[in-house]
Design a protein around this motif. Structure first.
Motif, PDB file in Angstrom:
ATOM      1  N   ALA A  45       0.829  -1.207   0.000  1.00 36.59           N
ATOM      2  CA  ALA A  45       0.000   0.000   0.000  1.00 36.59           C
ATOM      3  C   ALA A  45       0.861   1.255   0.000  1.00 36.59           C
ATOM      4  CB  ALA A  45      -0.922  -0.006   1.220  1.00 36.59           C
ATOM      5  N   ALA A  46       1.966   1.225   0.776  1.00 32.54           N
ATOM      6  CA  ALA A  46       2.839   2.394   0.856  1.00 32.54           C
ATOM      7  C   ALA A  46       3.505   2.679  -0.480  1.00 32.54           C
ATOM      8  CB  ALA A  46       3.895   2.181   1.937  1.00 32.54           C
ATOM      9  N   ILE A  47       4.010   1.637  -1.124  1.00 32.67           N
ATOM     10  CA  ILE A  47       4.680   1.834  -2.411  1.00 32.67           C
ATOM     11  C   ILE A  47       3.684   2.328  -3.450  1.00 32.67           C
ATOM     12  CG2 ILE A  47       5.971   0.718  -4.260  1.00 32.67           C
ATOM     13  CD1 ILE A  47       7.478   1.147  -1.597  1.00 32.67           C
ATOM     14  N   ALA A  48       2.470   1.790  -3.419  1.00 32.30           N
ATOM     15  CA  ALA A  48       1.452   2.233  -4.372  1.00 32.30           C
ATOM     16  C   ALA A  48       1.118   3.712  -4.186  1.00 32.30           C
ATOM     17  CB  ALA A  48       0.192   1.389  -4.214  1.00 32.30           C
ATOM     18  N   SER A  49       1.027   4.154  -2.929  1.00 31.29           N
ATOM     19  CA  SER A  49       0.666   5.550  -2.671  1.00 31.29           C
ATOM     20  C   SER A  49       1.812   6.502  -2.972  1.00 31.29           C
ATOM     21  CB  SER A  49       0.235   5.716  -1.211  1.00 31.29           C
ATOM     22  OG  SER A  49       1.316   5.465  -0.330  1.00 31.29           O
TER      23      SER A  49
END
Length: 314
Positions: free
Chosen positions: A124-128
């Motif tokens: 989720a962090a990398i996507a955001s």
């Protein structure tokens, strides 16, 4: 050479740990809440606990390459830790080498990071953060970009590999477990074990077995983790911290440890005996703490020092 049959089940709590609780015909008690407000208790083998299928799978790769985080990286982490575990259990001389000590520190760090919640937080962090390319990279891409190429570097990378975000997340997962500064902090702590002599109850284990208080850098910082039903690993920075722990009654110590281990559990609690079922049913999953990666994702974004800061409290 990668295994011809890559592992399907990815263990976030390795077998060598769980076997210490599985002393009755190779089985232990597994407590869980498969759905909200439903408590389940069952005797299971170690292979039926502490895993999730394809947890560390690298998407879009061939079967062997897709499972290399589990078959190579996590396997290496666990193999090194298993040797250190034997020292902590008293099955080998209390004689630490740089390899066994670093292997155990790396393992502790991995238990904070390799959980299902942490893996999802990484993704989720990398996507955001995917749209926050460093200015120098963006400038270089703009210089080299052809008319038919996407305007943004990030879109160019996704066009080349639609699964690039998940691949980067799994790469960073491994880099975080190998974080040298945090590993060094654990290495530099003083280590010992506490063996239960008279307590009528055992230590419990869960998917959140590592308890860290006051970060890693402070004078009062310490780590407690059960390594068997009757023994716990303790790391601390200052002798006064250990002296304080020694003054705690043995039964109070194991009760406090078990309460934290059970309250923080998200997936399971493991026990050798069924004598603490009511206690587990009351407390399981009632006070989960954010994983290190969830803290990073929510508070520190792409800060390169985030992992060390979140764990060490410095």
């Amino acid at each position: 050479m990668a295994p011809s049959n890559p592992p399907r089940d990815h263990h976030y709590i390795p077998q060598f740990m769980l076997r210490e609780w599985a002393v009755d015909a190779g089985k232990l008690w597994r407590y869980s809440k498969p759905v909200p407000n439903k408590f389940a208790a069952k005797r299971v083998s170690t292979g039926a606990i502490g895993f999730e299928p394809f947890l560390y799978e690298v998407p879009g790769e061939t079967p062997d390459k897709a499972q290399q985080v589990e078959s190579r990286f996590m396997s290496s982490v666990d193999q090194s830790a298993a040797k250190a575990h034997q020292i902590l259990l008293g099955n080998k001389d209390w004689s630490w080498t740089s390899i066994t000590r670093s292997g155990w520190s790396r393992f502790i760090l991995s238990l904070w990071i390799r959980t299902p919640a942490s893996v999802q937080a990484y993704k989720a962090a990398i996507a955001s953060l995917w749209g926050t390319t460093a200015p120098e990279i963006a400038a270089k891409y703009a210089e080299l970009r052809k008319p038919e190429d996407p305007e943004r570097f990030e879109d160019h990378m996704i066009a080349r590999d639609p699964r690039i975000v998940e691949k980067v997340a799994m790469y960073l997962l491994q880099k975080s477990i190998d974080h040298a500064k945090v590993g060094e902090r654990i290495n530099n702590m003083k280590w010992t074990t506490l063996t239960l002599a008279d307590a009528p109850i055992d230590f419990l284990v869960s998917d959140s077995p590592v308890m860290s208080t006051n970060g890693l850098a402070g004078k009062d910082a310490h780590i407690v983790m059960p390594v068997s039903p009757r023994r716990a690993f303790i790391a601390f920075n200052h002798d006064s911290t250990f002296e304080t722990l020694q003054r705690v009654r043995e039964l109070d110590f194991v009760k406090h440890s078990n309460k934290l281990v059970v309250q923080r559990a998200r997936h399971f609690v493991g026990a050798t005996r069924d004598d603490q079922r009511a206690f587990v049913a009351k407390h399981i999953g009632t006070a989960p703490v954010p994983t290190i990666t969830e803290l990073i994702a929510h508070k520190y974004a792409e800060d390169a020092a985030a992992l060390e800061t979140a764990i060490s409290g410095s």
